[in-house]
Design a protein around this motif. Structure first.
Motif, short mmCIF file in Angstrom:
data_model
loop_
_atom_site.label_atom_id
_atom_site.label_comp_id
_atom_site.label_asym_id
_atom_site.label_seq_id
_atom_site.Cartn_x
_atom_site.Cartn_y
_atom_site.Cartn_z
N SER A 111 0.96 -0.81 -0.14
CA SER A 111 -0.07 -0.36 0.13
C SER A 111 1.11 1.28 0.14
O SER A 111 1.91 1.14 0.49
CB SER A 111 -0.60 -0.06 1.21
N GLY A 112 0.80 2.35 -0.61
CA GLY A 112 1.28 3.20 -0.99
C GLY A 112 2.70 3.68 -2.01
O GLY A 112 3.69 4.55 -1.88
N SER A 113 2.72 2.38 -2.40
CA SER A 113 3.61 2.21 -3.22
C SER A 113 3.14 2.59 -4.85
O SER A 113 5.07 3.18 -5.56
CB SER A 113 4.41 0.92 -3.26
N GLY A 114 2.69 3.15 -5.00
CA GLY A 114 2.81 3.97 -6.11
C GLY A 114 2.10 3.10 -7.67
O GLY A 114 1.31 3.67 -8.41
N LYS A 115 1.28 2.23 -6.94
CA LYS A 115 0.32 1.13 -7.57
C LYS A 115 -0.81 2.16 -8.76
O LYS A 115 -1.18 2.02 -9.41
CB LYS A 115 0.33 0.39 -7.25
N SER A 116 -1.75 2.92 -7.71
CA SER A 116 -2.38 3.16 -8.08
C SER A 116 -2.47 4.50 -9.34
O SER A 116 -3.02 4.78 -9.75
CB SER A 116 -3.81 4.03 -7.24
N LEU A 117 -1.31 5.80 -9.19
CA LEU A 117 -0.84 6.40 -9.86
C LEU A 117 -0.25 5.80 -11.22
O LEU A 117 -0.64 6.28 -11.95
CB LEU A 117 0.88 6.93 -8.55
N GLN A 125 -9.78 1.08 -9.07
CA GLN A 125 -9.37 0.75 -7.33
C GLN A 125 -11.22 1.07 -6.74
O GLN A 125 -11.32 0.20 -6.44
CB GLN A 125 -8.74 1.10 -6.78
N1 LIG Z 1 -1.65 13.86 -5.42
C1 LIG Z 1 -1.48 12.91 -4.47
N2 LIG Z 1 -0.65 14.13 -3.94
C2 LIG Z 1 0.43 14.01 -3.24
N3 LIG Z 1 1.43 12.51 -3.15
C3 LIG Z 1 0.35 12.12 -3.40
C4 LIG Z 1 -0.93 12.19 -4.52
N4 LIG Z 1 -1.98 10.93 -4.97
C5 LIG Z 1 -0.96 9.79 -4.41
N5 LIG Z 1 0.30 9.87 -3.81
C6 LIG Z 1 1.30 9.49 -3.01
O1 LIG Z 1 1.31 8.60 -3.95
C7 LIG Z 1 2.42 7.96 -3.52
C8 LIG Z 1 1.32 5.97 -3.99
O2 LIG Z 1 0.21 6.26 -4.14
P1 LIG Z 1 -0.91 5.23 -5.08
O3 LIG Z 1 -2.08 5.61 -4.54
O4 LIG Z 1 -0.66 5.19 -5.96
O5 LIG Z 1 -0.30 3.67 -3.63
P2 LIG Z 1 -1.06 2.79 -4.06
O6 LIG Z 1 -0.01 1.57 -4.35
O7 LIG Z 1 -1.94 2.21 -4.76
O8 LIG Z 1 -1.64 1.70 -2.61
P3 LIG Z 1 -2.83 1.27 -2.21
O9 LIG Z 1 -2.42 -0.11 -2.48
O10 LIG Z 1 -3.42 1.04 -0.79
O11 LIG Z 1 -4.10 1.04 -3.36
C9 LIG Z 1 1.64 7.38 -1.61
O12 LIG Z 1 2.42 7.73 -0.44
C10 LIG Z 1 0.39 9.09 -1.87
O13 LIG Z 1 0.66 9.48 -0.81
#
Ligand SMILES: Nc1ncnc2c1ncn2[C@@H]1O[C@H](COP(=O)(O)OP(=O)(O)OP(=O)(O)O)[C@@H](O)[C@H]1O
Ligand SMILES: [Mg+2]
Length: 261
Positions: free
Chosen positions: A48-54, A98
């Motif tokens: 979680s938070g590794s940037g997958k959704s980004l 997601q």
């Molecule tokens: N709009 C934003 N502004 C600043 N930081 C952001 C923004 N969106 C995401 N982040 C940061 O980027 C990092 C990755 O977020 P992301 O949502 O891609 O994680 P994830 O791997 O999809 O997590 P999860 O498994 O919980 O869905 C997080 O640390 C988050 O705080």
């Protein structure tokens, strides 16, 4: 084989403004590369938070406006520009987001799936795709707030696969689904891949990913630290990166050891 999707040296960063003139640079994705071939389910596994959704949002050009993106994203051999992503989205390329909040709260399920079309062929496909996920025709007349969480997720998936896309990006598609439905959804991804589509399966759940994926990219601190055929995880042999090994050891069948994660 030519990849259907390739991501090379992707970086996503944000500037956060604090009090006065203070500024912090956030760099959640730093150097991410991966490939999805037609006929393949490629998994991206990261915590979680590794940037997958980004990553998913960068592919579809739906990041927030303050995000800065660098690197190269190609679909079918050509750069996936914003214009191209917008014109292909929902047809050739499709995202299973997601969050179920991506459904339009003011529009009935059937209208969302049919995207304004009323021809008999579209109506039939809409009914069929809902049925595939165990949703009866009455679901078409419901608004998103009338759906349970699991139903809403199935509607999102149905909506993404209805037009037979060539590339599907699924961002954590199974939370909230019972085990049987989750297996059915993943089985359907594999079928779509067997018919020639490329599927990028984004998840934190390595075990789940291994049930369908051909390859696994391991994502840590904004980078892909490993890229392996899924079969390597059966024995655990030849997993060299310490984080990949730790992920493997944390799987239930390997004793759920969490040290090192
Ligand atoms: N709009 C934003 N502004 C600043 N930081 C952001 C923004 N969106 C995401 N982040 C940061 O980027 C990092 C990755 O977020 P992301 O949502 O891609 O994680 P994830 O791997 O999809 O997590 P999860 O498994 O919980 O869905 C997080 O640390 C988050 O705080
Ligand atoms: Mg996410």
């Amino acid at each position: 084989m030519e990849p259907i999707l390739s991501v090379d040296h992707l970086s996503v960063s944000f500037t956060r403004y604090g009090r006065g003139l203070s500024r912090t640079e956030l760099n959640p994705i730093r150097d991410l590369s991966l490939r999805v071939e037609p006929g393949q389910v490629a998994a991206v596994v990261g915590e979680s938070g590794s940037g997958k959704s980004l990553l998913a949002h960068a592919i579809f050009h739906i990041l927030p406006r303050n995000a800065r993106v660098a690197g190269d994203i190609r679909y079918d051999g050509a750069p996936l520009t914003r214009e191209r992503a917008e014109s292909l989205r929902g047809r050739e390329i499709s995202l299973i987001p997601q969050g179920v909040t991506w459904l339009d709260p003011m529009m009935k399920v059937g209208d969302q799936l049919r995207r304004g079309r009323r021809d008999p062929d579209t109506r039939t496909r809409c009914r069929q795709v809902l049925e595939r996920y165990g949703l009866g025709p009455e679901t078409e007349g419901l608004y998103p707030f009338q759906l349970s969480g699991g139903m809403a997720r199935r509607v999102l998936i149905a909506s993404a696969v209805m037009e037979g896309p060539r590339l599907i990006v699924a961002d954590e598609p199974t939370p909230g689904l019972d085990a049987r439905t989750a297996v059915r959804v993943l089985g359907h991804f594999r079928e779509l891949a067997e018919e020639g589509a490329g599927v990028l399966l984004i998840t934190h759940d390595l075990e789940l990913a291994l049930t369908v994926a051909g390859t696994v990219s391991v994502f840590l601190d904004g980078q892909t630290v490993d890229h392996l055929p899924a079969a390597r995880f059966q024995s655990g042999q030849g997993l060299t990166h310490p984080y990949t090994r730790a992920l493997w050891r944390a799987m239930p069948k390997n004793g759920m050891e969490v040290s090192g994660l």
